[in-house]
Scaffold this active site. Structure first.
Site, short mmCIF file in Angstrom:
data_model
loop_
_atom_site.label_atom_id
_atom_site.label_comp_id
_atom_site.label_asym_id
_atom_site.label_seq_id
_atom_site.Cartn_x
_atom_site.Cartn_y
_atom_site.Cartn_z
N ASP A 109 1.84 3.62 3.29
CA ASP A 109 0.87 4.49 2.65
C ASP A 109 1.60 5.58 2.06
O ASP A 109 1.46 5.53 0.80
CB ASP A 109 0.04 5.04 4.06
N ASP A 110 1.98 6.49 2.79
CA ASP A 110 2.88 7.61 2.02
C ASP A 110 3.98 7.84 2.64
O ASP A 110 4.15 8.72 3.53
CB ASP A 110 1.96 8.84 2.04
N THR A 166 -2.64 7.69 -8.92
CA THR A 166 -3.97 8.38 -9.61
C THR A 166 -3.45 9.02 -11.07
O THR A 166 -2.55 9.88 -11.00
CB THR A 166 -4.74 9.37 -8.96
N ASP A 192 -9.66 8.33 -7.78
CA ASP A 192 -9.83 9.27 -6.82
C ASP A 192 -11.40 9.35 -6.58
O ASP A 192 -11.94 9.98 -7.51
CB ASP A 192 -9.12 10.52 -7.04
N GLY A 220 -8.58 8.64 -2.12
CA GLY A 220 -9.02 9.85 -1.97
C GLY A 220 -9.66 10.20 -0.88
O GLY A 220 -10.16 9.14 0.03
N HIS A 272 1.36 17.55 -6.05
CA HIS A 272 0.88 17.35 -7.39
C HIS A 272 1.49 18.83 -8.19
O HIS A 272 1.78 18.42 -9.35
CB HIS A 272 -0.61 17.30 -7.50
N ASN A 276 2.94 9.56 -5.00
CA ASN A 276 3.10 10.90 -5.08
C ASN A 276 3.05 11.09 -3.49
O ASN A 276 3.77 11.96 -3.14
CB ASN A 276 1.87 11.72 -5.60
N HIS A 280 0.86 -1.09 0.17
CA HIS A 280 0.14 -0.06 0.06
C HIS A 280 0.77 1.20 0.08
O HIS A 280 1.28 1.82 1.08
CB HIS A 280 -0.82 -0.07 1.45
N GLU A 335 -12.14 4.46 6.46
CA GLU A 335 -10.89 5.13 6.99
C GLU A 335 -11.15 6.17 7.91
O GLU A 335 -10.78 6.55 8.60
CB GLU A 335 -10.19 5.75 5.87
C1 6MZ Z 1 -7.00 8.00 0.94
C2 6MZ Z 1 -5.03 8.74 0.03
C3 6MZ Z 1 -4.37 8.76 1.21
O1 6MZ Z 1 -2.37 8.98 -6.56
O2 6MZ Z 1 -1.19 11.08 -6.79
N1 6MZ Z 1 -3.89 8.82 -0.91
N2 6MZ Z 1 -6.36 8.31 -0.11
N3 6MZ Z 1 -6.55 8.11 2.38
C4 6MZ Z 1 -5.37 8.27 2.40
N4 6MZ Z 1 -4.55 8.27 3.68
C5 6MZ Z 1 -3.83 9.38 4.19
N5 6MZ Z 1 -3.01 8.81 1.19
C6 6MZ Z 1 -3.01 8.99 -0.29
O3 6MZ Z 1 -0.96 9.90 -4.47
C7 6MZ Z 1 -1.31 10.76 -3.74
C8 6MZ Z 1 -3.11 10.43 -3.59
O4 6MZ Z 1 -3.25 9.20 -2.99
C9 6MZ Z 1 -4.42 9.06 -2.33
C10 6MZ Z 1 -5.05 10.74 -2.34
O5 6MZ Z 1 -5.87 10.55 -3.65
C11 6MZ Z 1 -3.68 11.41 -3.02
O6 6MZ Z 1 -4.10 12.32 -3.83
P1 6MZ Z 1 -0.99 10.09 -6.29
O7 6MZ Z 1 0.20 9.01 -6.59
#
Ligand code: 6MZ
Length: 344
Positions: free
Chosen positions: A284-285, A98, A139, A172, A65, A19, A15, A202
């Protein structure tokens, strides 16, 4: 307890939003290339000890972005993110993103996906030691029509990408839109053999939507923070998830920093892991939340006092939960066993 470091158990990341995964080093370079945007690094990452509301997290993605609006940016961030996961010990990575279009730079949604796929190929040719698969993300903010377009594009790429595009992600801002509008697209994706990884529950009070999306059913659940009765979900939701044995992708740091979970020891990993339900630790990120997969394993081990054997079992289980073909899973199981032998 096992000390988690590179080349130990962090074999699978399932996961990771592209970005959201951009490291601080790559981000500094992107910022330097676009001084006219006046973006500071503090606007793109939530560092140690900091927290934001989920809403503020989504504003962070909008800032990022702006920094990744050209084909070359997408190529750079994809290659960098893949290499960074590989150096954290990840041997199999499912990235999700996305597709975006940017009229001013000529970026189209198709070109976006093509560029991600080119970067994945480039890393393979360079011998980066990680198998990468891609999930095309919907998204939820963008509504029904865009969702259907995205599914059609994912179908095309799943045929033309030599098996790299394996599925769809639904993500999203969870407070925007309703899952029921997306059911036809997701159903179509399922029928055409794409795997579904859906962000579910979530945030609180999404019970009706969650039940509906679970009926598809998804192949994996992102977060699932508010599924169980103790946090306002229901036993019915728990029973459905367990009966269908749908794995959960759990991102501890993200949930704490985004404030959907109040403290590490209250993370729903505990609830589901105690039930023996498949849980996969994920980042996640990793850029936005300033973490690494090895850090997530270490956090879970420390917070829940997991034994070495339990930590290894978690990473082994992640292999079964991936969308990789059986041959790739078998190879990963071999590598997992080899790493385990080397370390003990
Ligand atoms: C929901 C999330 C997220 O797609 O531009 N994104 N969506 N919940 C989360 N929890 C924190 N974290 C990220 O990566 C960024 C996009 O991933 C989704 C959101 O749509 C965000 O704009 P990409 O590569």
């Amino acid at each position: 307890m096992l000390t988690v470091s590179q080349d130990t158990v962090t074999i699978e990341e399932l996961h990771a939003h592209l970005n959201g995964s951009i490291s601080s080093a790559t981000m500094q370079r992107l910022i330097a290339q676009k001084p006219h945007l006046h973006i500071q690094h503090s606007m793109t990452a939530i560092n140690r000890g900091q927290r934001r509301t989920l809403d503020e997290c989504f504003q962070v993605f909008e800032v990022i972005h702006q920094l990744t609006d050209r084909v070359e940016d997408i190529f750079t961030v994809t290659t960098d993110v893949i290499k960074e996961f590989a150096s954290d010990g990840v041997k199999y990575l499912e990235l999700r993103s996305t597709p975006r279009e940017e009229k001013s730079t000529g970026l189209t949604k198709r070109k976006y996906v093509e560029t991600v796929l080119e970067a994945i190929k480039h890393c393979k040719q360079e011998g980066v030691d990680v198998e990468v698969r891609f999930l095309v993300a919907i998204d939820r903010r963008h509504g029904t029509e865009v969702a259907m377009e995205t599914v059609k594009m994912a179908e095309d790429f799943s045929v033309s990408s030599d098996g790299v595009v394996v599925g769809l992600d639904l993500s999203g801002d969870p407070t925007v839109g309703h899952g029921k509008d997306l059911i036809p697209s997701l159903q179509r994706a399922r029928n055409s053999g794409l795997k579904l990884a859906l962000h579910l529950a979530e945030v609180p009070s999404q019970q009706e939507e969650t039940q509906l999306l679970l009926s598809l059913p998804p192949d994996r659940i992102g977060h699932g923070t508010f599924l169980h009765p103790e946090v306002g979900g229901s036993q019915e939701l728990v029973d459905t998830v367990m009966k269908k044995r749908i794995p959960l992708e759990l991102c501890m740091t993200s949930n704490i920093k985004g404030q959907t979970v109040s403290s590490y020891d209250k993370h729903h990993f505990l609830y589901w892991n105690n039930l023996g339900h498949p849980c996969v630790l994920c980042t996640d990120d990793k850029g936005v939340f300033a973490t690494e997969l090895s850090q997530e394993y270490q956090l879970a081990a420390t917070t829940f006092n997991l034994s070495t054997a339990e930590v290894w079992a978690l990473s082994e289980q992640a292999i079964d939960c991936s969308f990789a073909p059986e041959s790739v899973k078998q190879d990963l199981r071999r590598r997992w066993a080899q790493l385990k032998r080397e370390i003990h």
